[in-house]
Write an enzyme that holds these catalytic residues in place. Sequence first.
Site, PDB file in Angstrom:
ATOM      1  N   VAL A  86     -17.070 -20.824  51.298  1.00 50.57           N
ATOM      2  CA  VAL A  86     -17.704 -20.984  50.015  1.00 50.57           C
ATOM      3  C   VAL A  86     -18.197 -22.416  49.960  1.00 50.57           C
ATOM      4  CG1 VAL A  86     -17.720 -20.946  47.326  1.00 50.57           C
ATOM      5  CG2 VAL A  86     -16.504 -19.159  48.845  1.00 50.57           C
ATOM      6  N   CYS A  87     -19.344 -22.801  49.584  1.00 49.86           N
ATOM      7  CA  CYS A  87     -20.015 -24.057  49.693  1.00 49.86           C
ATOM      8  C   CYS A  87     -21.100 -23.953  48.416  1.00 49.86           C
ATOM      9  CB  CYS A  87     -20.656 -24.375  50.659  1.00 49.86           C
ATOM     10  SG  CYS A  87     -22.173 -23.741  51.225  1.00 49.86           S
ATOM     11  N   ASN A  88     -21.631 -25.154  48.448  1.00 53.47           N
ATOM     12  CA  ASN A  88     -22.573 -25.219  47.063  1.00 53.47           C
ATOM     13  C   ASN A  88     -23.785 -24.293  47.169  1.00 53.47           C
ATOM     14  OD1 ASN A  88     -21.544 -27.336  45.625  1.00 53.47           O
ATOM     15  ND2 ASN A  88     -22.535 -28.933  46.780  1.00 53.47           N
TER      16      ASN A  88
END
Length: 100
Positions: free
Chosen positions: A7-9
Amino acid sequence: MKNILLVCNAGMSTSFLVEKMKAAGAEQGIEANIWAVSDAELHENWEKADVILLGPQVGYLKGNTEKVVGGKIPVEVINMLDYGRVNGAAVLERAIELIG
């Protein structure tokens, strides 16, 4: 088959790391489904995962993510050095350790 969610931005900054992790898995004979999503897509994806790895830039979401998963799967922030160096083998190894 291991299911590893990153998960990232925006779901984009981890895409290269995902490819490196897949390559490392192929070299080691590890069957893994590895994919990346944005933090906004976490709710639609977490139940398909055996582990969630958060990019360092969204490490502040760890507590909230742990609440979302309710202790059903491990959640960890990716080591910043491994993330920065795009060390897919090290991140994959850690994911597998967390899955158990």
